[in-house]
Design a protein around this motif. Structure first.
Motif, PDB file in Angstrom:
ATOM      1  N   SER A 163       0.820  -1.206   0.000  1.00 30.16           N
ATOM      2  CA  SER A 163       0.000   0.000   0.000  1.00 30.16           C
ATOM      3  C   SER A 163       0.860   1.265   0.000  1.00 30.16           C
ATOM      4  CB  SER A 163      -0.922   0.015   1.224  1.00 30.16           C
ATOM      5  OG  SER A 163      -1.728   1.166   1.209  1.00 30.16           O
ATOM      6  N   LYS A 164       0.259   2.378  -0.407  1.00 30.91           N
ATOM      7  CA  LYS A 164       0.925   3.683  -0.394  1.00 30.91           C
ATOM      8  C   LYS A 164       0.273   4.571   0.669  1.00 30.91           C
ATOM      9  CE  LYS A 164       3.331   2.900  -4.250  1.00 30.91           C
ATOM     10  NZ  LYS A 164       4.801   2.873  -4.302  1.00 30.91           N
ATOM     11  N   SER A 165       1.025   5.554   1.148  1.00 35.92           N
ATOM     12  CA  SER A 165       0.477   6.511   2.106  1.00 35.92           C
ATOM     13  C   SER A 165       0.173   7.826   1.403  1.00 35.92           C
ATOM     14  CB  SER A 165       1.458   6.753   3.255  1.00 35.92           C
ATOM     15  OG  SER A 165       2.674   7.277   2.762  1.00 35.92           O
ATOM     16  N   VAL A 166      -0.885   8.499   1.872  1.00 35.05           N
ATOM     17  CA  VAL A 166      -1.294   9.758   1.248  1.00 35.05           C
ATOM     18  C   VAL A 166      -1.697  10.780   2.312  1.00 35.05           C
ATOM     19  CG1 VAL A 166      -2.154   8.584  -0.830  1.00 35.05           C
ATOM     20  CG2 VAL A 166      -3.738   9.084   1.043  1.00 35.05           C
ATOM     21  N   ALA A 177      -9.870   6.756  -1.080  1.00 37.90           N
ATOM     22  CA  ALA A 177      -8.542   6.286  -0.658  1.00 37.90           C
ATOM     23  C   ALA A 177      -8.653   5.006   0.172  1.00 37.90           C
ATOM     24  CB  ALA A 177      -7.841   7.378   0.155  1.00 37.90           C
ATOM     25  N   LEU A 236      -5.382   2.797   0.528  1.00 35.14           N
ATOM     26  CA  LEU A 236      -4.318   3.773   0.730  1.00 35.14           C
ATOM     27  C   LEU A 236      -4.354   4.240   2.185  1.00 35.14           C
ATOM     28  CD1 LEU A 236      -4.858   5.887  -2.518  1.00 35.14           C
ATOM     29  CD2 LEU A 236      -3.077   4.183  -2.109  1.00 35.14           C
ATOM     30  N   LYS A 237      -3.210   4.475   2.774  1.00 39.13           N
ATOM     31  CA  LYS A 237      -3.120   4.905   4.163  1.00 39.13           C
ATOM     32  C   LYS A 237      -3.207   6.421   4.231  1.00 39.13           C
ATOM     33  CE  LYS A 237      -2.223   5.277   8.547  1.00 39.13           C
ATOM     34  NZ  LYS A 237      -3.323   5.116   9.525  1.00 39.13           N
ATOM     35  N   ASN A 238      -4.332   6.922   4.715  1.00 34.17           N
ATOM     36  CA  ASN A 238      -4.505   8.362   4.919  1.00 34.17           C
ATOM     37  C   ASN A 238      -3.822   8.725   6.234  1.00 34.17           C
ATOM     38  OD1 ASN A 238      -5.325  10.995   5.287  1.00 34.17           O
ATOM     39  ND2 ASN A 238      -7.522  10.563   5.248  1.00 34.17           N
ATOM     40  N   TYR A 292       2.216  10.134  -1.490  1.00 29.76           N
ATOM     41  CA  TYR A 292       1.466  10.976  -2.430  1.00 29.76           C
ATOM     42  C   TYR A 292       0.762  12.107  -1.688  1.00 29.76           C
ATOM     43  CZ  TYR A 292       1.964   7.921  -6.486  1.00 29.76           C
ATOM     44  OH  TYR A 292       2.474   7.210  -7.555  1.00 29.76           O
ATOM     45  N   VAL A 308      -2.317   6.900  -8.663  1.00 28.34           N
ATOM     46  CA  VAL A 308      -1.375   6.314  -7.711  1.00 28.34           C
ATOM     47  C   VAL A 308      -0.718   5.037  -8.253  1.00 28.34           C
ATOM     48  CG1 VAL A 308      -1.139   5.343  -5.390  1.00 28.34           C
ATOM     49  CG2 VAL A 308      -2.629   7.317  -5.766  1.00 28.34           C
ATOM     50  N   TYR A 309      -1.481   4.237  -9.024  1.00 30.89           N
ATOM     51  CA  TYR A 309      -0.964   2.975  -9.535  1.00 30.89           C
ATOM     52  C   TYR A 309      -1.110   2.897 -11.065  1.00 30.89           C
ATOM     53  CZ  TYR A 309      -1.324   1.399  -4.649  1.00 30.89           C
ATOM     54  OH  TYR A 309      -1.196   1.260  -3.280  1.00 30.89           O
TER      55      TYR A 309
END
Length: 348
Positions: free
Chosen positions: A207-210, A233, A238-240, A269, A334-335
């Motif tokens: 996962s990505k963080s945002v 998200a 996605l990790k807010n 991001y 994002v991806y």
């Protein structure tokens, strides 16, 4: 003995009163939460009954009963209006419709020609009353005060709250019953759920963080999970980084901006939502802000060029029928290696 009996009687009366208060209902709708049995999530609007009369409880837990299908409906906000028309409904009027609301093409001209009753946050009560609607559908927050006044005048009023995907599903289900068009509502719901699942099934394991910034003409804040962007998200896992922060007011979608906190969390991001004159102006405003404050360079999402500007037609106004396009926009941003480049899809 008499004192004891009197005390017992008082206790019994209080118990009876409390029980009545907890189980009071209209048309089978109690004051407890209504939950979708399939997802175990609270419904933003609930309708009991398969045929008329229908008992309705809205987001503010207000109850009304409709004895028959309404003939003159006033839908006062763009998102419920879009869903209402998608299921074959009509409206006698609406508030000013922003150009950034993504309307269903086949109904856009008709909707734009509807009598207007002022800005969405300041509707003209007299203009609404003049239409003599037998049902009014208002928006929570911006129209809650007017909705209460209209209800006190004797109008049947439903207040809607459409922020996330589950709210869209609840609204389709409720409007389908009110419009006596449940089969089409169920078809739309299945379509939305299948499209959403198609995106989720392709998500990478890592996962990505945002951080989700929210810019207006006067301020800059951070969006929480209960916003449209926060909900999308979350769907995309996605990790807010603001998920655990307190809202600036009860029920708010935002928390105050804390640049040092953002730098410390260093999100992959930076997503930008806006309530400003246009998407272009929002981008220009944020780019100037990033340049004017060197602290932002400490965020890798900015220093490495991973800033995503989320269009208002998906993330300021809930796109309703097009909610999955909001998911696709963020997914491609994002991806891109999984979902494809954003430029290959957006606007086509």
């Amino acid at each position: 003995m008499k004192k004891v009996l009197s005390l017992v009687l008082v206790v019994l009366l209080l118990t009876s009163f409390t029980a009545c208060a907890k189980t009071s209902n209209v048309g089978g709708l109690s004051n407890s939460k209504s939950v979708d049995k399939a997802t175990d999530k609270e419904l933003s609007i609930d309708v009991k009954g398969e045929t008329y009369p229908l008992a309705i409880r809205d987001y503010l837990k207000n109850h009304i009963v409709l004895d028959k299908k309404p003939e003159k409906v006033a839908v006062l906000s763009g998102t419920p209006l879009n869903i209402w028309y998608d299921l074959g409904g009509k409206s006698v009027c609406t508030s000013d419709v922003s150009e950034n609301i993504k309307l269903i093409p086949e109904y856009k001209e008709e909707i734009m020609k509807l009598p207007k009753v002022g800005a969405v946050y300041s509707v003209d009560m007299e203009a609404i009353i003049a239409e003599k609607p037998d049902l009014i559908i208002a928006q929570v927050g911006t129209q809650s005060t007017q909705a209460k006044k209209l209800k006190d005048m004797g109008f049947k009023v439903i207040t809607t709250h459409i922020r996330g995907f589950d709210d869209v599903i609840s609204t389709y289900k409720a409007f389908g019953k009110i419009l006596d068009n449940t089969k089409e509502a169920e078809r739309k719901i299945e379509e939305l759920k299948n499209e959403k699942e198609a995106f989720v099934s392709k998500l990478p394991s890592e996962s990505k963080s945002v951080v989700i910034l929210y810019v207006t003409s006067k301020s800059l804040a951070v969006k929480l999970d209960n916003s449209i962007a926060g909900d999308v998200a979350k769907i995309l896992k996605l990790k807010n980084i603001a998920s655990d922060l307190p809202a600036d007011t009860i029920g708010s979608e935002t928390t105050p901006l804390d640049i040092e906190y953002i730098v410390g969390k260093n999100p992959d991001y930076v997503l930008v939502t806006s309530m400003i004159s246009s998407n272009e102006e929002a981008k220009k405003s944020m780019e100037n802000h990033f340049k004017s404050n060197p602290v932002w360079k400490g965020v890798k999402g900015i220093s490495e060029g991973r800033v995503v500007y989320l269009p208002q037609e998906y993330f300021l106004y809930n796109a309703g029928p097009y909610y999955n396009e909001a998911i696709e926009y963020m997914a491609r941003s994002v991806y891109p290696e999984v979902y494809g480049e954003l430029t290959e899809w957006y606007g086509k």
